[in-house]
Design an enzyme around this catalytic site. Structure first.
Site, PDB file in Angstrom:
ATOM      1  N   CYS A   1       0.823  -1.207   0.000  1.00  0.00           N
ATOM      2  CA  CYS A   1       0.000   0.000   0.000  1.00  0.00           C
ATOM      3  C   CYS A   1       0.859   1.259   0.000  1.00  0.00           C
ATOM      4  O   CYS A   1       0.423   2.312  -0.493  1.00  0.00           O
ATOM      5  CB  CYS A   1      -0.959   0.011   1.188  1.00  0.00           C
ATOM      6  SG  CYS A   1      -0.148  -0.176   2.777  1.00  0.00           S
TER       7      CYS A   1
ATOM      8  N   HIS B   1      -1.355   1.399   7.648  1.00  0.00           N
ATOM      9  CA  HIS B   1      -1.908   1.288   6.308  1.00  0.00           C
ATOM     10  C   HIS B   1      -1.914   2.651   5.626  1.00  0.00           C
ATOM     11  O   HIS B   1      -2.272   3.659   6.240  1.00  0.00           O
ATOM     12  CB  HIS B   1      -3.331   0.734   6.387  1.00  0.00           C
ATOM     13  CG  HIS B   1      -3.927   0.448   5.044  1.00  0.00           C
ATOM     14  ND1 HIS B   1      -3.326  -0.380   4.127  1.00  0.00           N
ATOM     15  CD2 HIS B   1      -5.064   0.902   4.463  1.00  0.00           C
ATOM     16  CE1 HIS B   1      -4.066  -0.428   3.047  1.00  0.00           C
ATOM     17  NE2 HIS B   1      -5.134   0.327   3.220  1.00  0.00           N
TER      18      HIS B   1
END
Lengths: 108, 572
Positions: free
Chosen positions: B194, B494
């Site tokens: 990510c 994240h």
């Protein structure tokens, strides 16, 4: 077709001597250059859309006259002036340039 | 084998019927040996006899140009023109010799009717000759054949053959407002990637980069490197803007050999070997190394100079700016100035309680910028050598922006990786959608420092070039277009990206793209902020003519400005 010797006063022989245009044409053909130039021209004319345009013109002409009323000759005669006029200048220039270069290279 | 003569409208002329009845297909088949296929796929007739004269000529007048026909019965070559037709005379002299074949085109011609005629069996022969000549061409392993090359063809990136374009019924829908924005496509997470996905989303929607790659400015065909981040970017732009909305999946592309996402990662890994691995990496590190990688693969090495400020490769043209640092001696006031190129601005978050009182709290972007450009007293262990005093003195250092880049990237330093500290700073940072950098320019900062006195500058033009007003000049106004934010802890957090397209915000969470409200974006924990100069932004309210005028003040060169304008015009 050989160029005969130029004998002064003998006009009869002038017919056998190739004109400049014929001589150039001969040179182009013998060396295979004419074929290459023709191929190049075909490619350029396709690229610029000339071929498609002419195709459309031919179709229009045929449709107007009726398919069975047109011979290849009439079609060629009718379309040729348009075709010549539609060739883009840069294509003409390029071909002329190539011919010029070729003639210089064979020391014409 | 349906051909012309079986169509109801076509009726062969009497001469053709006559010929067929007498000779059937014998003559046609004999011709098959003589038919060769010339590029670009045109069947022609070549005589096989080895004359001293390779050029076919009319038997009567030796003409070699124009249309030439060979008689089917006696192979006599005759010329044809509407005025004088030796082909016709040949046919008139010798009955039964009416049919001929056009040498250049391999078409049947009836010399009496003066027109082309068509026959199914003849066409079959031509097709067979065509097929057998194709078999002689070079063939590739996948069974496809290559037509013989034209020696004069320029070595250019030959794309598709020219066809005039008409919009299809789908095209207006794509350009219509309300349709999902162009280039919006999810990126599959391939194992903690990510950090890469979010930065790539921002890059994919950086207007000048978009114009550059979609405008084919990186020529894949001419690319020498086997591993090239530029080529991978090009592939990625092509895939993102292809109109396909399904997320990229590396497995799928492995099959079709479009490994760009995987290969981008692969290339990047090869480039930044120290960062390789499947662990979560830092998005900012990835951004920096991606910029360096694209710079390294820039196709024109002569543009790549040691000095990034002068480098003309696309990433430097877009992201590179100039930061100026002034170090002033506290004893004599002598100031030493240094300009350093940068591709982003990293902003500290921490502030002491004292600083919080004096300056705007660092919980806003502008506050961070204030901190960044404030005069900072260098400690006694950091004394610098003053040239005018000729001794080490205590000094005051101040940063400012000497030259703004086209795209301004801010990096909020949330992660601390020092020996004693390994942590993340979660402080919320407020950021504006529109940003004016005028007060952080070197000209403005210097003016503040000297209290609006006339500046006797170090070298003429040192501060010239920046606008003297420092107020709303076009090149210091920026619009936000992408935000990369981090959520979670230092390990195992994240990254997501937020993109601003068509007046709306889209959250790009790996493969999932959702439209979100502005308040969601404002509330997010920003890690990287991407601003583009207002005149290049799709979101600014300026109309196209205004934007065109403003181009003159930009630091881009004409080419990229023009393609960008086109791209923006399409989007608008």
């Amino acid at each position: 077709m050989r160029a005969s010797l130029h004998r002064p006063g003998e006009d009869l022989h002038k017919r056998d001597e190739p004109s400049l245009q014929e001589a150039i044409n001969l040179k182009l053909v013998e060396s295979g250059e004419k074929e290459k130039l023709k191929d190049l021209l075909r490619e350029r004319l396709i690229e610029c859309g000339w071929k498609d345009e002419l195709k459309a013109q031919c179709r229009a002409f045929t449709r107007k006259r009726g398919r069975s009323n047109v011979t290849i000759d009439e079609l060629v005669r009718a379309i040729t002036p348009k075709g010549r006029a539609l060739v883009p200048d840069d294509v003409k220039a390029e071909l002329l340039q190539r011919i010029r270069t070729f003639l210089l290279s064979v020391q014409f | 084998m349906v051909t012309k003569s079986s169509s109801p409208c076509y009726r062969p002329c009497e001469h053709l019927v006559d010929y067929k009845s007498k000779h059937s297909t014998r003559g046609f088949r004999a011709l098959q040996r003589c038919i060769v296929v010339l590029p670009p796929g045109r069947p022609s007739v070549r005589t096989l006899s080895c004359d001293e004269d390779p050029v076919p000529r009319c038997a009567s007048c030796a003409k070699s140009h124009g249309r030439l026909y060979a008689c089917l019965i006696c192979s006599t070559i005759s010329c044809y023109s509407s005025s004088s037709s030796h082909a016709r005379s040949h046919a008139l002299e010798l009955p039964g010799h009416e049919l001929a074949i056009d040498l250049d085109r391999a078409e049947l011609f009836c010399c009496i009717c003066n027109d082309q005629v068509y026959d199914a069996d003849f066409d079959w022969v031509v097709v067979c000759a065509h097929a057998s000549s194709l078999a002689k061409c070079t063939s590739f392993s996948n069974g496809r054949t290559a037509p013989p090359l034209n020696v004069y063809s320029r070595k250019r990136n030959r794309g598709a053959e020219y066809k005039p374009w008409e919009p299809s019924s789908k095209d207006p829908l794509v350009l219509e407002r309300g349709a999902a924005p162009l280039g919006l496509r999810g990126l599959t997470n391939m194992g903690s990637t990510c950090f890469m996905n979010s930065v790539l989303q921002a890059l994919l929607h950086t207007p000048p980069l978009r114009s550059y790659f979609l405008g084919h400015c990186h020529n894949k065909a001419a690319c020498q490197s086997k591993v090239c981040l530029g080529c991978d970017m090009d592939d990625m732009f092509a895939a993102a803007f292809s109109g396909d909305r399904t997320p990229y999946s590396p497995a799928q592309f492995l099959y079709r050999r479009y490994l760009f996402l995987f290969s981008f990662l692969n290339s990047w890994w090869q480039h930044a070997a120290n960062l390789a691995g499947y662990e979560q990496q830092d998005a900012h590190d990835f951004f920096i190394s991606a910029v360096e990688g694209i710079h390294a693969n820039s196709q024109q090495p002569e543009l790549r100079k040691g000095n990034d400020a002068e480098c003309r490769c696309i990433v430097h043209r877009v992201f590179s700016g100039l930061l100026r640092s002034d170090v002033t001696c506290t004893a004599c006031g002598f100031t030493s100035t240094k300009n350093d190129p940068c591709v982003d601005i990293s902003l500290d978050l921490e502030s002491t309680a004292l600083e919080k009182q004096i300056y705007a709290s660092s919980s806003t972007l502008l506050g961070c910028l204030d901190r960044f450009t404030r005069p900072e007293r260098l400690g006694s262990n950091e004394r610098f050598f003053c040239e005018s005093c000729q001794s080490r003195q205590e000094a005051v250092k101040q940063m400012s922006v000497r030259k703004l880049p086209v795209v301004l990237c801010f990096h909020v330093k949330r992660f601390e990786h020092s020996a004693k500290n390994y942590r993340k700073v979660d402080t919320y940072v407020q950021f504006p959608l529109s940003l004016n950098m005028a007060c952080y320019l070197s000209s403005s900062i210097a003016r503040l420092r000297h209290g609006n006195r006339l500046i006797f500058v170090e070298g003429k033009g040192e501060l010239g070039g920046d606008n003297d007003s420092g107020s709303t000049s076009p090149s210091s106004e920026f619009e936000l277009f992408a935000v990369v934010s981090h959520s979670g802890k230092l390990d195992g957090g994240h990254y997501v990206a937020y993109l601003r397209l068509g007046g709306e915000w889209y959250k790009c969470d790996d493969a999932w793209i959702t439209r979100v409200g502005e308040s969601v974006v404002r509330a997010t924990q920003a890690y990287m902020l991407y601003y583009v100069q207002r005149s290049l932004s799709d979101e600014s309210s300026t109309t196209i003519p205004e934007r065109f005028n403003q181009h003159q003040t930009l630091v881009l060169d004409e080419k990229i400005g023009y393609t960008s304008l086109l791209a923006d015009a399409v989007q608008a």
